[in-house]
Design a protein around this motif. Structure first.
Motif, PDB file in Angstrom:
ATOM      1  N   ALA A   5      37.272 -17.795 -20.337  1.00 16.36           N
ATOM      2  CA  ALA A   5      35.808 -17.644 -20.322  1.00 16.36           C
ATOM      3  C   ALA A   5      35.212 -18.059 -21.660  1.00 16.36           C
ATOM      4  CB  ALA A   5      35.432 -16.200 -19.994  1.00 16.36           C
ATOM      5  N   ARG A   6      35.866 -17.690 -22.760  1.00  7.82           N
ATOM      6  CA  ARG A   6      35.378 -18.093 -24.088  1.00  7.82           C
ATOM      7  C   ARG A   6      35.404 -19.623 -24.227  1.00  7.82           C
ATOM      8  NH1 ARG A   6      35.233 -13.674 -27.797  1.00  7.82           N
ATOM      9  NH2 ARG A   6      36.315 -11.871 -26.932  1.00  7.82           N
ATOM     10  N   THR A   7      36.468 -20.223 -23.752  1.00  8.96           N
ATOM     11  CA  THR A   7      36.588 -21.677 -23.817  1.00  8.96           C
ATOM     12  C   THR A   7      35.466 -22.334 -23.020  1.00  8.96           C
ATOM     13  OG1 THR A   7      38.984 -21.561 -24.114  1.00  8.96           O
ATOM     14  CG2 THR A   7      38.094 -23.650 -23.285  1.00  8.96           C
ATOM     15  N   ARG A   8      35.257 -21.869 -21.789  1.00 11.15           N
ATOM     16  CA  ARG A   8      34.205 -22.441 -20.945  1.00 11.15           C
ATOM     17  C   ARG A   8      32.828 -22.199 -21.561  1.00 11.15           C
ATOM     18  NH1 ARG A   8      34.928 -26.129 -17.390  1.00 11.15           N
ATOM     19  NH2 ARG A   8      33.493 -25.238 -15.918  1.00 11.15           N
ATOM     20  N   ALA A   9      32.621 -21.010 -22.154  1.00 12.23           N
ATOM     21  CA  ALA A   9      31.323 -20.693 -22.766  1.00 12.23           C
ATOM     22  C   ALA A   9      31.037 -21.636 -23.932  1.00 12.23           C
ATOM     23  CB  ALA A   9      31.296 -19.246 -23.225  1.00 12.23           C
ATOM     24  N   ARG A  10      32.057 -21.929 -24.741  1.00 15.71           N
ATOM     25  CA  ARG A  10      31.870 -22.839 -25.876  1.00 15.71           C
ATOM     26  C   ARG A  10      31.519 -24.249 -25.397  1.00 15.71           C
ATOM     27  NH1 ARG A  10      35.690 -19.545 -28.122  1.00 15.71           N
ATOM     28  NH2 ARG A  10      37.537 -20.716 -27.712  1.00 15.71           N
ATOM     29  N   GLU A  11      32.023 -24.615 -24.230  1.00 15.12           N
ATOM     30  CA  GLU A  11      31.736 -25.945 -23.684  1.00 15.12           C
ATOM     31  C   GLU A  11      30.265 -26.109 -23.325  1.00 15.12           C
ATOM     32  OE1 GLU A  11      34.340 -26.403 -20.346  1.00 15.12           O
ATOM     33  OE2 GLU A  11      36.148 -26.456 -21.596  1.00 15.12           O
ATOM     34  N   VAL A  12      29.593 -24.997 -23.029  1.00 14.88           N
ATOM     35  CA  VAL A  12      28.198 -25.059 -22.618  1.00 14.88           C
ATOM     36  C   VAL A  12      27.293 -25.390 -23.789  1.00 14.88           C
ATOM     37  CG1 VAL A  12      26.287 -23.704 -21.661  1.00 14.88           C
ATOM     38  CG2 VAL A  12      28.555 -23.490 -20.689  1.00 14.88           C
ATOM     39  N   GLY A  13      27.614 -24.867 -24.965  1.00 19.13           N
ATOM     40  CA  GLY A  13      26.798 -25.171 -26.130  1.00 19.13           C
ATOM     41  C   GLY A  13      26.873 -24.098 -27.186  1.00 19.13           C
ATOM     42  N   ALA A  14      26.322 -24.414 -28.343  1.00 15.52           N
ATOM     43  CA  ALA A  14      26.398 -23.541 -29.511  1.00 15.52           C
ATOM     44  C   ALA A  14      25.612 -22.253 -29.335  1.00 15.52           C
ATOM     45  CB  ALA A  14      25.900 -24.283 -30.744  1.00 15.52           C
ATOM     46  N   GLU A  15      24.641 -22.219 -28.427  1.00 17.35           N
ATOM     47  CA  GLU A  15      23.798 -21.043 -28.239  1.00 17.35           C
ATOM     48  C   GLU A  15      24.518 -19.919 -27.500  1.00 17.35           C
ATOM     49  OE1 GLU A  15      20.666 -20.641 -29.488  1.00 17.35           O
ATOM     50  OE2 GLU A  15      21.079 -22.551 -30.495  1.00 17.35           O
ATOM     51  N   VAL A  16      25.636 -20.191 -26.885  1.00 15.90           N
ATOM     52  CA  VAL A  16      26.357 -19.195 -26.090  1.00 15.90           C
ATOM     53  C   VAL A  16      27.224 -18.343 -27.000  1.00 15.90           C
ATOM     54  CG1 VAL A  16      28.071 -18.883 -24.269  1.00 15.90           C
ATOM     55  CG2 VAL A  16      26.339 -20.670 -24.059  1.00 15.90           C
ATOM     56  N   ASP A  17      27.108 -17.025 -26.853  1.00 14.19           N
ATOM     57  CA  ASP A  17      27.956 -16.093 -27.603  1.00 14.19           C
ATOM     58  C   ASP A  17      29.015 -15.571 -26.648  1.00 14.19           C
ATOM     59  OD1 ASP A  17      29.178 -14.000 -28.939  1.00 14.19           O
ATOM     60  OD2 ASP A  17      27.310 -13.255 -29.818  1.00 14.19           O
ATOM     61  N   PRO A  18      30.235 -16.091 -26.739  1.00 17.52           N
ATOM     62  CA  PRO A  18      31.281 -15.685 -25.801  1.00 17.52           C
ATOM     63  C   PRO A  18      31.532 -14.176 -25.796  1.00 17.52           C
ATOM     64  CG  PRO A  18      31.998 -17.566 -27.094  1.00 17.52           C
ATOM     65  CD  PRO A  18      30.710 -17.094 -27.688  1.00 17.52           C
ATOM     66  N   ALA A  19      31.398 -13.509 -26.944  1.00 15.35           N
ATOM     67  CA  ALA A  19      31.625 -12.058 -26.985  1.00 15.35           C
ATOM     68  C   ALA A  19      30.602 -11.327 -26.124  1.00 15.35           C
ATOM     69  CB  ALA A  19      31.568 -11.557 -28.429  1.00 15.35           C
ATOM     70  N   VAL A  20      29.356 -11.789 -26.134  1.00 21.47           N
ATOM     71  CA  VAL A  20      28.325 -11.167 -25.303  1.00 21.47           C
ATOM     72  C   VAL A  20      28.613 -11.439 -23.825  1.00 21.47           C
ATOM     73  CG1 VAL A  20      25.860 -11.180 -24.715  1.00 21.47           C
ATOM     74  CG2 VAL A  20      26.578 -11.190 -27.116  1.00 21.47           C
ATOM     75  N   VAL A  21      29.011 -12.658 -23.507  1.00 20.84           N
ATOM     76  CA  VAL A  21      29.340 -13.007 -22.121  1.00 20.84           C
ATOM     77  C   VAL A  21      30.442 -12.088 -21.591  1.00 20.84           C
ATOM     78  CG1 VAL A  21      30.302 -14.805 -20.619  1.00 20.84           C
ATOM     79  CG2 VAL A  21      28.598 -15.403 -22.357  1.00 20.84           C
ATOM     80  N   ILE A  22      31.498 -11.924 -22.354  1.00 21.85           N
ATOM     81  CA  ILE A  22      32.614 -11.079 -21.931  1.00 21.85           C
ATOM     82  C   ILE A  22      32.190  -9.611 -21.850  1.00 21.85           C
ATOM     83  CG2 ILE A  22      34.889 -10.215 -22.640  1.00 21.85           C
ATOM     84  CD1 ILE A  22      34.848 -13.043 -21.351  1.00 21.85           C
ATOM     85  N   THR A  23      31.371  -9.158 -22.805  1.00 20.99           N
ATOM     86  CA  THR A  23      30.906  -7.770 -22.787  1.00 20.99           C
ATOM     87  C   THR A  23      30.115  -7.483 -21.516  1.00 20.99           C
ATOM     88  OG1 THR A  23      30.837  -7.673 -25.198  1.00 20.99           O
ATOM     89  CG2 THR A  23      29.533  -6.033 -24.012  1.00 20.99           C
ATOM     90  N   VAL A  24      29.183  -8.356 -21.178  1.00 22.50           N
ATOM     91  CA  VAL A  24      28.385  -8.156 -19.970  1.00 22.50           C
ATOM     92  C   VAL A  24      29.268  -8.225 -18.730  1.00 22.50           C
ATOM     93  CG1 VAL A  24      26.536  -9.139 -18.539  1.00 22.50           C
ATOM     94  CG2 VAL A  24      26.233  -8.929 -21.017  1.00 22.50           C
ATOM     95  N   PHE A  25      30.171  -9.195 -18.689  1.00 24.46           N
ATOM     96  CA  PHE A  25      31.091  -9.311 -17.545  1.00 24.46           C
ATOM     97  C   PHE A  25      31.892  -8.021 -17.379  1.00 24.46           C
ATOM     98  CE2 PHE A  25      35.166 -10.308 -15.622  1.00 24.46           C
ATOM     99  CZ  PHE A  25      34.773 -10.991 -14.478  1.00 24.46           C
ATOM    100  N   ASP A  26      32.458  -7.524 -18.475  1.00 22.95           N
ATOM    101  CA  ASP A  26      33.274  -6.307 -18.411  1.00 22.95           C
ATOM    102  C   ASP A  26      32.447  -5.080 -18.041  1.00 22.95           C
ATOM    103  OD1 ASP A  26      35.544  -7.742 -19.031  1.00 22.95           O
ATOM    104  OD2 ASP A  26      35.693  -7.005 -21.094  1.00 22.95           O
ATOM    105  N   LEU A  27      31.235  -4.986 -18.571  1.00 24.68           N
ATOM    106  CA  LEU A  27      30.371  -3.849 -18.265  1.00 24.68           C
ATOM    107  C   LEU A  27      30.008  -3.827 -16.781  1.00 24.68           C
ATOM    108  CD1 LEU A  27      28.920  -1.423 -19.511  1.00 24.68           C
ATOM    109  CD2 LEU A  27      27.002  -2.931 -20.018  1.00 24.68           C
ATOM    110  N   LEU A  28      29.665  -4.982 -16.236  1.00 22.92           N
ATOM    111  CA  LEU A  28      29.357  -5.056 -14.807  1.00 22.92           C
ATOM    112  C   LEU A  28      30.593  -4.762 -13.957  1.00 22.92           C
ATOM    113  CD1 LEU A  28      27.003  -8.162 -14.807  1.00 22.92           C
ATOM    114  CD2 LEU A  28      26.354  -5.759 -14.493  1.00 22.92           C
ATOM    115  N   HIS A  29      31.735  -5.262 -14.394  1.00 17.73           N
ATOM    116  CA  HIS A  29      32.986  -4.998 -13.672  1.00 17.73           C
ATOM    117  C   HIS A  29      33.279  -3.493 -13.662  1.00 17.73           C
ATOM    118  CE1 HIS A  29      36.873  -6.249 -12.042  1.00 17.73           C
ATOM    119  NE2 HIS A  29      37.423  -5.332 -12.817  1.00 17.73           N
ATOM    120  N   LEU A  30      33.122  -2.836 -14.797  1.00 14.62           N
ATOM    121  CA  LEU A  30      33.339  -1.392 -14.872  1.00 14.62           C
ATOM    122  C   LEU A  30      32.353  -0.648 -13.983  1.00 14.62           C
ATOM    123  CD1 LEU A  30      34.646   1.170 -16.023  1.00 14.62           C
ATOM    124  CD2 LEU A  30      33.039   0.993 -17.948  1.00 14.62           C
TER     125      LEU A  30
END
Length: 168
Positions: free
Chosen positions: A13-38
């Protein structure tokens, strides 16, 4: 998903997020994904192991819990507190009323308004469900140290009380 699977997924997910562009914060993406999963896992667990065996849904419990705490509520306030739509309140309340767990009454002064309260059976049902759910909640968080739990609660409250970000 086991621990190794989750780590591998996060790396991808971090790799794919970096591919989208510099504005993406992979840590935030993973945090939201994990929070919703929980949140989804908790909801599924509570509904399957606490509420469905008692004859109501997760939405039904949330509505009854709000009535248990507040006493009497109008549908719009009940929707706001329980985090469901007015249409869901109406639908769920039809079932709860049919099952004798809530009572609908005419509102004060205006015949068009309705107020909702728990019946005696509803109070007994939601009280028992609350105790059972709280037991499961403690089990879910048993392995979390108190300072980490308090930090987690603080973070959630900061997010819940902050202004929603403006959409682009």
């Amino acid at each position: 998903m086991d621990h190794d699977e989750r780590i591998a997924f996060e790396r991808r997910a971090r790799t794919r997020a970096r591919e989208v562009g510099a504005e993406v914060d992979p840590a935030v993406v993973i945090t939201v994904f994990d929070l919703l999963h929980l949140a989804n896992r908790l909801e599924t667990d509570f509904e399957n192991n606490v509420h469905r065996p008692r004859g109501f849904s997760w939405a039904g419990f949330r509505i009854m819990f709000c009535l248990w705490v507040e006493g009497v509520l109008e549908p719009s306030r009940l929707a706001h507190l329980s985090g469901v739509s007015r249409a869901t309140v109406s639908s769920v309340c039809n079932t709860l009323e049919r099952d004798g767990l809530i009572v609908r009454m005419p509102g004060n002064g205006d015949r068009r308004t309705v107020e909702i309260r728990l019946s005696e059976a509803g109070v007994e049902s939601v009280s028992a469900a609350f105790v059972a759910q709280e037991r499961r909640e403690r089990a879910w968080f048993a392995g979390v140290e108190r300072p980490a739990l308090e930090s987690f609660v603080h973070t959630i409250r900061v997010l819940l009380t902050s202004d929603r970000p403006a959409l682009d």
